[in-house]
Scaffold this active site. Structure first.
Site, PDB file in Angstrom:
ATOM      1  N   ARG A 156       0.826  -1.217   0.000  1.00  0.00           N
ATOM      2  CA  ARG A 156       0.000   0.000   0.000  1.00  0.00           C
ATOM      3  C   ARG A 156       0.860   1.267   0.000  1.00  0.00           C
ATOM      4  NH1 ARG A 156      -2.334  -3.511   3.772  1.00  0.00           N
ATOM      5  NH2 ARG A 156      -4.486  -4.180   3.334  1.00  0.00           N
ATOM      6  N   ILE A 157       1.885   1.296   0.863  1.00  0.00           N
ATOM      7  CA  ILE A 157       2.706   2.500   0.995  1.00  0.00           C
ATOM      8  C   ILE A 157       3.591   2.683  -0.243  1.00  0.00           C
ATOM      9  CG2 ILE A 157       4.503   3.638   2.333  1.00  0.00           C
ATOM     10  CD1 ILE A 157       3.402   2.106   4.807  1.00  0.00           C
ATOM     11  N   ASP A 176       9.072  -6.367  -6.152  1.00  0.00           N
ATOM     12  CA  ASP A 176       8.405  -6.988  -5.009  1.00  0.00           C
ATOM     13  C   ASP A 176       8.340  -8.483  -5.266  1.00  0.00           C
ATOM     14  OD1 ASP A 176       6.341  -7.836  -3.026  1.00  0.00           O
ATOM     15  OD2 ASP A 176       6.101  -5.681  -2.754  1.00  0.00           O
ATOM     16  N   MET A 207       9.855  -2.095   2.862  1.00  0.00           N
ATOM     17  CA  MET A 207       9.882  -3.516   3.186  1.00  0.00           C
ATOM     18  C   MET A 207       9.581  -3.732   4.668  1.00  0.00           C
ATOM     19  SD  MET A 207      10.728  -5.049   0.336  1.00  0.00           S
ATOM     20  CE  MET A 207      11.512  -6.608   0.704  1.00  0.00           C
ATOM     21  N   PRO A 208       9.096  -4.921   5.030  1.00  0.00           N
ATOM     22  CA  PRO A 208       8.816  -5.202   6.447  1.00  0.00           C
ATOM     23  C   PRO A 208      10.089  -5.512   7.219  1.00  0.00           C
ATOM     24  CG  PRO A 208       8.338  -7.130   5.120  1.00  0.00           C
ATOM     25  CD  PRO A 208       8.674  -6.027   4.152  1.00  0.00           C
ATOM     26  N   ARG A 236      11.747   0.513   8.022  1.00  0.00           N
ATOM     27  CA  ARG A 236      12.291   0.074   9.301  1.00  0.00           C
ATOM     28  C   ARG A 236      13.802   0.287   9.305  1.00  0.00           C
ATOM     29  NH1 ARG A 236       7.942   0.602  10.696  1.00  0.00           N
ATOM     30  NH2 ARG A 236       6.534  -0.796  11.799  1.00  0.00           N
ATOM     31  N   ASP A 260      13.834   8.156   7.848  1.00  0.00           N
ATOM     32  CA  ASP A 260      12.815   8.410   8.868  1.00  0.00           C
ATOM     33  C   ASP A 260      12.936   7.398   9.994  1.00  0.00           C
ATOM     34  OD1 ASP A 260      10.399   9.854   9.780  1.00  0.00           O
ATOM     35  OD2 ASP A 260       9.434   7.903   9.493  1.00  0.00           O
ATOM     36  N   GLU A 265      16.894   3.010  17.061  1.00  0.00           N
ATOM     37  CA  GLU A 265      16.049   4.129  17.490  1.00  0.00           C
ATOM     38  C   GLU A 265      15.212   3.859  18.730  1.00  0.00           C
ATOM     39  OE1 GLU A 265      11.952   3.504  14.879  1.00  0.00           O
ATOM     40  OE2 GLU A 265      13.525   4.777  14.063  1.00  0.00           O
ATOM     41  N   HIS A 297      11.026   8.895  12.973  1.00  0.00           N
ATOM     42  CA  HIS A 297       9.883   8.014  12.706  1.00  0.00           C
ATOM     43  C   HIS A 297       8.574   8.806  12.625  1.00  0.00           C
ATOM     44  CE1 HIS A 297       9.239   3.434  12.957  1.00  0.00           C
ATOM     45  NE2 HIS A 297       8.232   3.961  12.296  1.00  0.00           N
TER      46      HIS A 297
END
Length: 331
Positions: A156-157, A176, A207-208, A236, A260, A265, A297
């Protein structure tokens, strides 16, 4: 039915209040503090617990929650890597997340960061502060419509980021493991990551946080990028080897990076260290550089996203308590 909310921030209170008003049948206890071994009694009598946690729990929390009859841990985030999923499964406690709360918020941030780096706005501002108003090759910019943007991760992002870059005239390519038809209507898929790296002037990662992708942006990855390229990571922190990135920036290989997220972090975000000791030299280096835009973030951080995160976390918990499952269940 009783839900307990932890990590409730000031900016979430209005969203929490509006949800409570719309669900008078649900008892809700909301706490600013995070759940830990010292306050685990706050779970007593709860059917579900809703979090915005950014670090792992004490191990004793999990069996204690089971003893109290907690049926679901629901996180007000897309990421869920801080939870001990095998232990939750063993105890029979369901885990849910909010996979989509505002893809556009993050996509807007990515586009904004790309523009700031490509147009050398930080360097120009530094010059202006020194009363240097000259035009010179160090601040000469390229227009986004002349650049190829590579999107790694077209969920989605990533798809919304592709849509925004396409709108300003960039050529957009993507990779992907699981291509989708919505993204196909916006970008052109390539066969592998190496092809994307070599063709892209800007790479944005979506990515996750799974172990197999840790430090996917490595010395080898960065060496394959175009000279003068831009790296963007609003996914991430663990995806990027920060030291390798700094080497690529120091060598002049990259024009800049927009981060970000940062791999270490969790100790700092979202906390205020203005009057506290700050000893992370790596993060300080990122903050001090003119060729890095670091944000804590905050790519997601819009009013729309906050409301959707609160609603999504609470609604998913209710679904599990009532039906045993949810569309947002993490298996």
């Amino acid at each position: 039915m009783k839900l307990v909310l932890f990590n409730v921030r000031e900016d979430e209170k209005s969203a929490v209040d509006s949800w409570i008003k719309a669900h008078p049948e649900v008892e809700v206890a909301a706490y600013q503090e995070e759940l830990n071994a010292a306050n685990k009694h706050l779970l007593d009598g709860a059917d579900g617990a809703v979090f915005a946690a950014n670090k792992p729990f004490d191990k004793e929390i999990y069996p204690y929650a089971k003893e109290q009859g907690v049926k679901v841990f629901s996180t007000r985030s897309a990421g869920f890597d801080v939870f001990d999923r095998p232990l939750l499964k063993e105890l029979g406690i369901k885990l849910t997340n909010v996979p989509s709360y505002s893809p556009n918020a993050i996509a807007e941030h990515v586009l904004t960061t790309a523009l700031r780096i490509s147009r050398n706005t930080i360097k120009i501002q530094r010059n202006v502060e020194k009363h240097n108003f000259t035009w010179n090759p160090g601040i000469l910019s390229r227009e986004l419509r002349t650049l190829t943007v590579g999107v790694i991760g077209t969920g989605r992002i990533g798809t919304q980021a592709a849509r925004l870059f396409k709108a300003v005239g960039s050529e957009v390519i993507g990779y992907d493991v699981y291509p989708n038809d919505v993204a196909r209507g916006i970008l052109t898929y390539v066969d592998n990551v190496d092809e994307l790296i070599k063709k892209s002037d800007i790479i944005t990662i979506h990515m996750p946080a799974v172990e197999q992708y840790k430090h996917m942006v490595s010395d080898e990855f960065l060496a394959k990028m175009k000279d003068g390229a831009i790296l963007l990571n609003a996914a991430r922190g663990m995806l990027v080897d920060t030291k390798a990135l700094l080497k690529a920036l120091d060598s002049g290989k990259l024009l800049g990076a927009g981060l970000d997220v940062y791999e270490n972090e969790s100790k700092y975000v979202p906390k205020n260290f203005e009057d506290k000791d700050f000893d992370d030299e790596l993060l300080q280096t990122l903050i001090d550089r003119d060729d890095v835009i670091y944000t804590p973030h905050t790519a997601f951080y819009t009013e729309t996203a906050i409301q959707n995160l609160v609603d999504g976390g609470l609604n998913s918990a209710i679904d599990v308590i009532k039906t045993g499952t949810s569309v947002n269940i993490i298996e």
